[in-house]
Design a protein around this motif. Structure first.
Motif, PDB file in Angstrom:
ATOM      1  N   THR A  24      47.457  37.773  37.637  1.00 37.32           N
ATOM      2  CA  THR A  24      46.312  36.988  38.077  1.00 37.32           C
ATOM      3  C   THR A  24      46.737  36.018  39.185  1.00 37.32           C
ATOM      4  N   ARG A  83      47.089  37.797  42.477  1.00 35.38           N
ATOM      5  CA  ARG A  83      45.803  38.148  43.051  1.00 35.38           C
ATOM      6  C   ARG A  83      45.062  36.922  43.562  1.00 35.38           C
ATOM      7  N   ARG A  84      44.977  35.866  42.701  1.00 31.00           N
ATOM      8  CA  ARG A  84      44.098  34.739  42.995  1.00 31.00           C
ATOM      9  C   ARG A  84      44.763  33.611  43.773  1.00 31.00           C
ATOM     10  N   SER A 100      41.625  36.180  33.535  1.00 33.66           N
ATOM     11  CA  SER A 100      41.560  34.786  33.980  1.00 33.66           C
ATOM     12  C   SER A 100      41.659  33.879  32.763  1.00 33.66           C
ATOM     13  N   ALA A 154      38.456  28.987  41.135  1.00 39.95           N
ATOM     14  CA  ALA A 154      38.248  30.188  40.333  1.00 39.95           C
ATOM     15  C   ALA A 154      38.177  29.829  38.857  1.00 39.95           C
TER      16      ALA A 154
END
Ligand SMILES: Nc1ncnc2c1ncn2[C@@H]1O[C@H](COP(=O)(O)OP(=O)(O)OP(=O)(O)O)[C@@H](O)[C@H]1O
Ligand SMILES: [Mg+2]
Lengths: 408, 224
Positions: A214, A217-218, A159, A188
């Motif tokens: 990332t 996924r996010r 992240s 996030a």
């Protein structure tokens, strides 16, 4: 003997111009204005062309963009791809990279969508792009502070985030070191590792970049890519590379042809050619409008030269009686017209150059005076003089000596 | 030198033919001094223009220094006018923008003479007519007599064999006119053929030969 008297005829026309400066000046005015407008309008057109081409080059050099979906418009870089259903895969990316070092230099996947940023009590609406470490090089968009994420961050789905300059300004107080700070993207947490250089466009300055893994996924929850940015090995191989990419991806996507394919390729070179074509047409249009005023100037010269021939009918008769040949008379009047036109042309060029300089200096209007346009303007004023001076000079040379001598 | 054989000039005015000159037979030797007289409209100027190669005859044959003039091209005629003929006009016909000296240089320019030679030659010519201290003057800064002197210097610049003077004293008073006549006659004494058109019988009396025109024809000729 002939050449000397021709030169003297030219000299006499110079004296005659100098002898009536106001009239000569007014006669030259038309050509002057015509040439000045040719020079400055062409400069303006060229300037616009340069600016658009420059903007396009800013996006990256030797850039090819592979997009998911059916062709939509001709934009080379699309700022938001969240409305595109991604169809490009990791396999596609590897196939592009495998095109070989002769064709391809770098390739990076990218998907982009809108996101809400938060740091302490501040918010910003930005675009977030998921990509890989090759992206800054391909897009000519580099960090000025901190370090862009590397492959290990991608592999680990870290992240981490690189933020645009405008984002930095909105979230942080001036002078604050943002590296290592945690910001929230759609809630996030991400650690800032870099601030990107300022490009002057919101699409880049108001964006943040995170690892593609990332992002998947996010943010998107999808393993496909919306686009792949590709840097060709050289500008000369861009069209070859495009063909290879299309061929390989069609095979991978099991599709017969680019018609109806679920991806498409935009080539910077083609865009550049289109832009230059449009700008070229624009420049030509401006030049022809200006050219018309040049012709009007020429008609002015013809008009005054005809008056001058009539006024000097007796002089022409006397010269003929003293031994002037027809061509001596022609040269005298033609030189006069050409000198007036060329003098007007030279002054017009100077005014045009000064005008486009002033437009840039005081109004920031981009314009470029090219040597070609200067030479063309000069050449045209010469031609205008020859063409529009030709008829009056011919008329003068055809006068009957006796009638000319009798003329009151 | 000059030989006219049944020379005529006709103008077509609508359906009518005007004979400005007809059946003119005339031979002029080198060094002659001839006066042409006759009433207005009798064709004196027409004759001068043909002799001076400014105009071409519609009838007959004209030979000048063994050249048949009708056969010469426009450029050759210009050369002949430049080298062989000197014109002196009643109204001087100087170019107003040019100085006396530059006016005299004009025929020399068309003869292709270099600038330095022209300057020398024009000075000699202006000295010859007594205007060495007026070389920089423009025509409107000169008296009528002086203007005609400049015109004579200009006519003489290329040392032509023939001097054609069409009423050279017509715009001058008697005294100045006589001065101009003396100058022209001096030039004739030095060998230049002089053809003079005049209305003045007394002036005509001074010539070696007198030709009288009427309605375009030679009606009388006498040699003194
Ligand atoms: N271009 C022309 N068209 C028609 N007729 C002409 C033309 N030029 C001359 N003529 C006629 O030719 C005749 C002779 O004219 P020219 O000028 O030779 O007379 P001139 O003897 O010199 O008269 P002046 O003593 O008045 O000068 C005149 O009747 C004139 O009208
Ligand atoms: Mg006359």
């Amino acid at each position: 003997m002939g050449r000397r008297s021709l030169w003297e005829s030219a000299r006499m026309s110079f004296r005659s111009i100098a002898g009536s400066p106001v009239r000569s000046g007014l006669t030259a005015l038309g050509v002057m204005i015509g040439v000045a407008s040719v020079i400055s309008l062409v400069a303006l057109g060229r300037g616009a062309q340069q600016e658009v081409a420059g903007n396009l080059q800013q996006l990256g050099s030797n850039l090819l963009m592979v997009y998911s979906g059916e062709p939509r418009g001709t934009a080379l870089v699309r700022t938001n791809t969240s409305n595109i259903r991604p169809t490009l895969t990791q396999t596609d990316l590897e196939a592009i990279r495998d095109a070989g070092p002769d064709l391809v230099n770098l390739a990076a996947p990218a998907s982009t969508s809108n996101a809400q940023l938060q740091f302490e009590n501040r918010n910003a609406a930005v675009t977030v792009t998921g990509t890989t470490p090759e992206y800054p090089e391909i897009r000519n968009f580099r960090p000025v502070y901190g370090a862009f994420f590397d492959q290990s961050h991608v592999d680990a789905r870290s992240s981490v985030v690189a933020i645009g300059m405008q984002v930095y300004r909105e979230l942080f107080d001036a002078g604050t070191d943002p590296i290592g700070r945690t910001i929230r993207i759609n809630g996030a947490s991400f650690v800032v590792t870099a601030v990107m250089e300022e490009k002057g466009t919101a699409a880049q300055d108001n964006s943040v970049l995170i690892p593609i893994s990332t992002y998947q996924r996010r943010i998107s929850g999808d393993s496909a890519y919306a686009m792949i940015a590709v840097q060709a090995a050289d500008s000369s191989v861009m069209r070859d590379l495009q063909a290879v990419i299309e061929e390989n991806l069609l095979r991978l996507h099991r599709m017969p042809s680019m018609d109806g394919a679920d991806f498409y390729v935009v080539n910077q070179l083609d865009l550049l050619a289109t832009v230059e074509g449009v700008a070229g047409t624009f420049t030509l249009m401006l030049a022809s409008i200006a050219g018309i005023s040049l012709i009007v100037g020429g008609i002015g010269i013809m008009n005054i030269m005809l008056v001058s021939v009539t006024e000097r009918t007796r002089e022409i008769g006397v010269r003929m009686a003293l031994g002037a040949r027809r061509r001596d008379i022609t040269v005298q009047f033609l030189t006069e017209a050409v000198l007036i036109a060329v003098a007007g042309g030279i002054i017009g060029i100077a005014i045009g150059i000064a005008g486009s300089w002033a437009a840039f200096r005081f109004a920031r209007i981009a314009s470029e005076v090219t040597i070609t346009s200067v030479l063309m303007a000069f050449g045209f004023s010469l031609l205008v003089g020859l063409f529009f001076g030709g008829y009056p000079a011919w008329r003068a040379s055809r006068l009957n000596p006796i009638e000319a001598l009798r003329y009151e | 030198m000059i030989h006219l054989d049944m020379v005529g000039k006709a103008y077509q005015m609508g359906s009518e033919t005007v004979h400005a000159l007809r059946n003119v037979n005339l031979t002029i030797e080198s060094g002659d001094y001839i006066a042409v007289i006759g009433p207005s409209g009798s064709g004196k100027s027409t004759l001068m223009n043909i002799v001076g190669c400014l105009d071409t005859a519609t009838h007959g044959r004209y030979t000048l220094a063994d050249h048949e003039v009708a056969r010469l091209s426009g450029d050759r005629l210009a050369e002949v006018r430049n080298a062989t003929i000197g014109f002196v006009f009643q109204t001087f016909n100087l170019l107003p923008r040019l100085s006396a000296r530059e006016n005299v240089e004009l025929p020399l320019i068309y003869a292709g003479m270099s600038k330095s030679d022209r300057r020398k030659r024009s000075e000699v010519m202006l000295r010859r007519v007594g205007l060495e201290d007026r070389m920089r003057h423009k025509p409107n800064e000169l008296s009528g007599g002086q203007r005609q002197r400049v015109a004579i210097a200009r006519a003489l610049a290329t040392s032509p064999a023939v001097l054609l003077a069409d009423e050279p004293t017509g715009a001058l008073d008697t005294h100045t006119g006589l001065e101009i006549m003396r100058l022209l006659e001096d030039l004739n004494t030095e060998g230049t053929t002089l053809i003079l058109v005049t209305h003045d019988h007394e002036l005509a009396m001074r010539a070696h030969r007198e030709i009288r025109l009427r309605d375009g024809e030679i009606v009388h000729e006498e040699i003194r």
